[in-house]
Design a protein around this motif. Structure first.
Motif, PDB file in Angstrom:
ATOM      1  N   SER A   2       0.819  -1.202   0.000  1.00  0.00           N
ATOM      2  CA  SER A   2       0.000   0.000   0.000  1.00  0.00           C
ATOM      3  C   SER A   2       0.858   1.259   0.000  1.00  0.00           C
ATOM      4  N   SER A   4      -0.862   4.236   0.535  1.00  0.00           N
ATOM      5  CA  SER A   4      -1.899   5.143   0.998  1.00  0.00           C
ATOM      6  C   SER A   4      -1.297   6.390   1.629  1.00  0.00           C
ATOM      7  N   ALA A  23      -1.647   4.713 -12.880  1.00  0.00           N
ATOM      8  CA  ALA A  23      -2.909   4.085 -12.461  1.00  0.00           C
ATOM      9  C   ALA A  23      -2.687   3.123 -11.303  1.00  0.00           C
ATOM     10  N   ALA A  24      -1.622   2.342 -11.366  1.00  0.00           N
ATOM     11  CA  ALA A  24      -1.346   1.375 -10.305  1.00  0.00           C
ATOM     12  C   ALA A  24      -1.069   2.066  -8.979  1.00  0.00           C
ATOM     13  N   VAL A  26      -2.115   5.076  -8.047  1.00  0.00           N
ATOM     14  CA  VAL A  26      -3.367   5.662  -7.556  1.00  0.00           C
ATOM     15  C   VAL A  26      -4.231   4.587  -6.916  1.00  0.00           C
ATOM     16  N   ARG A  27      -4.285   3.407  -7.524  1.00  0.00           N
ATOM     17  CA  ARG A  27      -5.068   2.304  -6.949  1.00  0.00           C
ATOM     18  C   ARG A  27      -4.553   1.918  -5.560  1.00  0.00           C
ATOM     19  N   GLU A  28      -3.266   2.128  -5.322  1.00  0.00           N
ATOM     20  CA  GLU A  28      -2.685   1.806  -4.017  1.00  0.00           C
ATOM     21  C   GLU A  28      -2.798   2.954  -3.024  1.00  0.00           C
ATOM     22  N   LEU A  47      -8.400   8.906 -13.358  1.00  0.00           N
ATOM     23  CA  LEU A  47      -7.815   8.245 -12.191  1.00  0.00           C
ATOM     24  C   LEU A  47      -8.262   8.845 -10.864  1.00  0.00           C
ATOM     25  N   GLU A  51     -11.181   5.883  -6.974  1.00  0.00           N
ATOM     26  CA  GLU A  51      -9.956   5.194  -6.569  1.00  0.00           C
ATOM     27  C   GLU A  51      -9.520   5.682  -5.188  1.00  0.00           C
ATOM     28  N   ARG A  54      -5.433   9.694  -5.869  1.00  0.00           N
ATOM     29  CA  ARG A  54      -5.866  10.589  -6.936  1.00  0.00           C
ATOM     30  C   ARG A  54      -4.665  11.034  -7.748  1.00  0.00           C
ATOM     31  N   ASP A 221       1.427  -4.211 -17.724  1.00  0.00           N
ATOM     32  CA  ASP A 221       0.963  -4.776 -16.458  1.00  0.00           C
ATOM     33  C   ASP A 221       1.966  -5.747 -15.848  1.00  0.00           C
TER      34      ASP A 221
END
Length: 253
Positions: A2, A4, A23-24, A26-28, A47, A51, A54, A221
């Motif tokens: 993470s 975050s 993107a990856a 931001v997802r984390e 994005l 999610e 940001r 990916d």
């Protein structure tokens, strides 16, 4: 892995592999500053919806020191710190395979300006902020071409070879300040930009698929897990100056 609440800069993060990195992250849960000369406003909007993190697009020319200085100033003003720097911006997708003795000096200089000087300038202006806080992670994006050599791509391979030296030296300079510096080196990757902009290069580079341990094309990916490992606490604070090669086992390190 993470991320975050972390503040991350991704250069060249608006398209191609860089957009997948953005993107990856931001997802984390990261706040990702997409620093690119290419327009990233639509990616920023995409994005920043639904999610954990940001995205914030800042138009940046990594080869221009004032542009880099302005980017770093913006991030520090808005968030107070930079936790992770991903030096991804590079000229590659538009480069036509060219024999070494036919490479124009102006093109050579442009490749070095973006691929090498760009990474240097980001490190020059981000590094002191990380060092002052006693923490930070820099991930430079290298290339398997600098290890195996790639006929017709001397300018690109040479620029990425220099990124190896930059990574190892900065790891020693910044280590005492709690900042780790590592390199992620992809094999030839079928990003949307290289497929669209340079099908001739795709045809040449895909010949190496047969020499991989995993006999298939490589996609953006495939790099995400390694990137998040190096960018997050998952890799700890004692891994630095190293190269993580992700190429399906084409080269063994």
């Amino acid at each position: 892995m993470s991320l975050s609440g972390k503040t991350v800069i991704v250069t060249g993060g608006a398209s191609g592999i860089g957009a997948v990195y953005s993107a990856a992250l931001v997802r984390e849960g990261a706040v990702v500053y997409i620093a690119d000369i290419t327009d990233g406003t639509s990616l920023e909007a995409e994005l920043s919806q639904g999610e954990p993190g940001r995205a914030i697009f800042v138009r940046t020319d990594v080869g221009d020191e004032e542009s880099v200085r302005a980017l770093v100033g913006t991030v520090i003003t808005e968030h107070g710190r930079i936790d992770v720097l991903i030096n991804n911006a590079a000229l590659f997708a538009t480069l036509e395979p060219t024999p070494y003795d036919q490479i124009d000096l102006a093109l050579w200089d442009r490749v070095m300006r973006v691929n090498l000087a760009g990474a240097f300038l980001l490190c020059k202006h981000v590094g002191p902020h990380m060092a002052a806080r006693g923490a930070g992670r820099i991930v430079n994006i290298g290339s398997g071409t600098s290890i195996k050599g790639h006929p017709g791509m001397l300018h690109y391979a040479a620029s990425k070879g220099a990124i190896t030296a930059l990574t190892r030296t900065l790891a020693r300079e910044l280590g005492e300040h709690g900042v780790v510096v590592n390199m992620l080196s992809p094999g030839f990757t079928l990003s949307d930009t290289v497929v669209k902009d340079n099908p001739g290069l795709v045809d040449v580079a895909r010949a190496g698929v047969a020499t991989r341990s995993i006999h298939r094309d490589m996609y953006p990916d495939d790099l995400v897990g390694a990137l998040l490992f190096l960018a997050s606490e998952a890799s700890g604070g004692f891994l630095t100056g190293q190269t993580l090669l992700v190429d399906g086992g084409q080269l063994n390190t």
